[in-house]
Design a protein around this motif. Structure first.
Motif, short mmCIF file in Angstrom:
data_model
loop_
_atom_site.label_atom_id
_atom_site.label_comp_id
_atom_site.label_asym_id
_atom_site.label_seq_id
_atom_site.Cartn_x
_atom_site.Cartn_y
_atom_site.Cartn_z
N THR A 241 -0.83 -35.58 5.10
CA THR A 241 -0.57 -35.03 6.42
C THR A 241 -1.19 -33.64 6.50
O THR A 241 -1.02 -32.84 5.57
CB THR A 241 0.94 -34.95 6.69
OG1 THR A 241 1.50 -36.26 6.64
CG2 THR A 241 1.21 -34.35 8.07
N THR B 13 -1.30 -30.26 8.88
CA THR B 13 -0.72 -29.56 10.02
C THR B 13 -1.55 -28.31 10.31
O THR B 13 -2.13 -27.71 9.39
CB THR B 13 0.74 -29.16 9.78
OG1 THR B 13 0.81 -28.21 8.69
CG2 THR B 13 1.58 -30.37 9.42
N THR C 128 -0.44 -32.21 14.18
CA THR C 128 -0.28 -32.95 12.93
C THR C 128 -1.28 -34.09 12.90
O THR C 128 -1.39 -34.85 13.87
CB THR C 128 1.15 -33.51 12.80
OG1 THR C 128 2.08 -32.42 12.79
CG2 THR C 128 1.31 -34.30 11.52
#
Length: 539
Positions: A379, A381, A391
């Motif tokens: 992930t 961000t 995100t």
């Protein structure tokens, strides 16, 4: 002297392995060498994100040898090598019944000098794998039944205090049942669970991998099947856990492979679920059987295989994962204009929601993360003043050395009309200028476009563009510089069609700092805070 050797395990070695690395026991009740190669061998599987170097361990014989972990820094081996002339032959394998041996481990991981591990644990039956608790005072081991050398039962024994290998209180554990075989036990690094393979009722087919919690009295709780993500209609065996406790390794005939038993890895997720298994690739797997695999350290370990050109039915090999080098290079852009966005905070997070790294993009909006693991999902961000926090998902979907190149686009936030110190402002992120310059940075044109939009939505609105410098430099120079910066902003707005009579530009130099940098030493970020442009609503 010979009798003493049969009871004693050597306690000193030059190859130091941490307590958490004494976690092996991925061995085998194996009874055959492939007579034909499975149709799975037609599948093309490459390195798959691994780069193993596989070498003969130097202790193999014409019989079968399988690894079974570590005890007091000694390597434990299961072998059908004959000891003496009266060795009993197993009619199912045409080799001697297997016994447990211990071996020295050299600094480079080579094995030598096998000795019988224990006169108590070695019997006239065939011995399977064994595993030890963290304090090495309890062993869980498997042994074939008298009636069927292909059926194994799971036992527990305790090391007698101050003895040299005297195992006492040998118990047949309650999870055993008639007609089922329990094999290849392995205790996880924290010492709380035993993984094993069994064909007990409820299996998906053949042998499945199960796990049981160790109770306070050393017995095992009700076995739990690891489920269809791990187990298939074919055989899954030889579970082991990585040194850090985050990955499950096992052998399988049911998952896509090169043939026979292939080695697989599955990441253990935070909720005790298992990620879809990944084949360890063709640098370690072959069309034959690879079993009894475990790591002694992060990247080094042992495996057993019946591939051709070995000395016996199964041989032990040392393995080292040399690793695959991958990195992620990215660019952060504005969604509407594709303008590159410097000074964006980018954070890399793994599948366990653990932050791996963070960077701020350079002047070209670029960042780069190294040490990307193949076939992991990450992930990403982002955080930047004037833009929505975003995100993104990133899958490292290649199994070879590579650099991924990605572009991530951010949405801007809307400007806010609010009262600041008794005056109405159009509040938005800072307008950036280089030090001692008044040309507007490209990224700040995105912010000025927001002002254009507000003024078009409110055709009666007039604003004053007030520019401020930091406190460095000459007062007169800073005043002149701020006037030029205010004018640059005004000029940009008029070039986009905003009437000039609705705009006033004014420079204040360093006279109204937000942070007092004359009485203290300010950071670059604090100087940047003072170096600002304000949009004050006049009417």
């Amino acid at each position: 002297m010979k009798a003493k050797l049969l009871l004693t395990v050597c306690l000193v070695t030059n190859f130091v392995i941490s307590q958490s690395a004494i976690v092996a026991n991925n061995t085998i009740k194996n009874n055959s060498i492939l007579t034909s190669i499975s149709s799975k061998s037609e599948t093309t599987i490459g390195t798959n994100g691994f780069n193993f170097e596989v070498l003969d361990a130097g202790i193999n014989t014409k019989f079968s040898e399988f690894g079974s972990g570590f005890f007091m820094n000694k390597f434990i081996m299961v072998s059908s090598k004959k000891i003496g002339g009266l060795a009993k032959i197993d009619p199912n394998t045409n080799e001697a019944f297997k016994d447990l041996f211990c071996l020295d481990v050299s600094q480079n991981g080579q094995l030598s000098h096998p000795l019988l591990f224990s006169r108590i644990l070695n019997t006239n039956n065939s011995e399977g794998q064994l595993t030890f608790t963290r304090n090495e005072k309890t062993a869980y081991y498997t042994r074939s039944s008298k009636e069927n050398s292909m059926e194994y039962k799971l036992y527990k024994a305790t090391l007698e205090e101050n003895s040299h290998g005297n195992w006492v209180d040998n118990q047949l554990l309650s999870i055993n049942a008639d007609g089922i075989s329990i094999e290849t036990p392995y205790i996880n690094p924290s010492g709380t669970k035993v993984y094993f393979s069994s064909n007990m009722e409820g299996s998906y087919g053949g042998y499945d991998i199960y796990v049981s919690k160790i109770t306070e009295d050393g017995n095992l709780d009700t076995p739990v099947n690891l489920g269809p993500t791990i187990n298939t209609a074919a055989d899954e065996k030889y579970p082991s856990i990585s040194v850090d406790g985050k990955e499950l390794y096992f052998s399988s005939k049911g998952h896509e492979g090169l043939g026979g038993h292939d080695l697989f890895v599955s990441k253990i997720l935070n909720n005790n679920q298992y990620k879809a298994p990944r084949n360890l690739g063709n640098t370690i797997n072959t069309p034959y059987d690879e079993v009894a695999f475990f790591f002694a350290t992060k990247n080094k370990g042992y495996v057993s295989s019946n591939k051709p050109n070995g000395k016996g039915g199964f041989d032990i090999y040392t393995v080292e994962n040399k690793g695959i080098s991958q990195s992620l290079k990215g660019t952060i852009l504005d969604l509407e204009t594709n303008i590159k966005l410097p000074n964006t905070l980018v954070v890399l997070i793994d599948e366990d929601n653990i932050e791996i790294a963070r960077q701020t993009t350079n002047e070209f909006g670029e960042f780069k993360f190294n040490n990307i693991k193949p076939f992991e999902t990450y992930t990403i961000t982002t955080k930047k003043d004037g833009f929505k926090n975003e995100t993104f998902k990133f899958l490292a979907n290649r199994g070879y050395d590579t650099t991924y190149n990605e572009k991530y686009k951010l949405n801007t936030t809307k400007p806010v009309i609010a009262k600041v110190k008794d005056r109405m402002h159009i509040v938005l992120e800072n307008i950036y200028f280089d030090y001692a310059k008044y040309s507007i940075k490209e990224e700040s044109t995105i912010s000025l476009n927001k002002i254009v939009k507000v003024l078009r939505e409110h055709p009666e609105m007039k604003i004053s563009i007030n520019a401020h410098t930091d406190t460095r430099g000459n007062d007169a120079y800073n005043l002149k510089l701020s006037n030029k910066r205010a004018w640059s902003a005004l000029n940009y707005l008029t070039n986009l069609g905003i009437e000039k009579d609705r705009l006033i530009s004014k420079g204040f130099g360093e006279s109204k700092p937000l942070i007092d940098c004359k009485s203290k030493k300010c950071s670059n970020d604090e100087h940047q805070t003072n170096r600002r442009v304000e949009f004050i609503i006049l009417e």
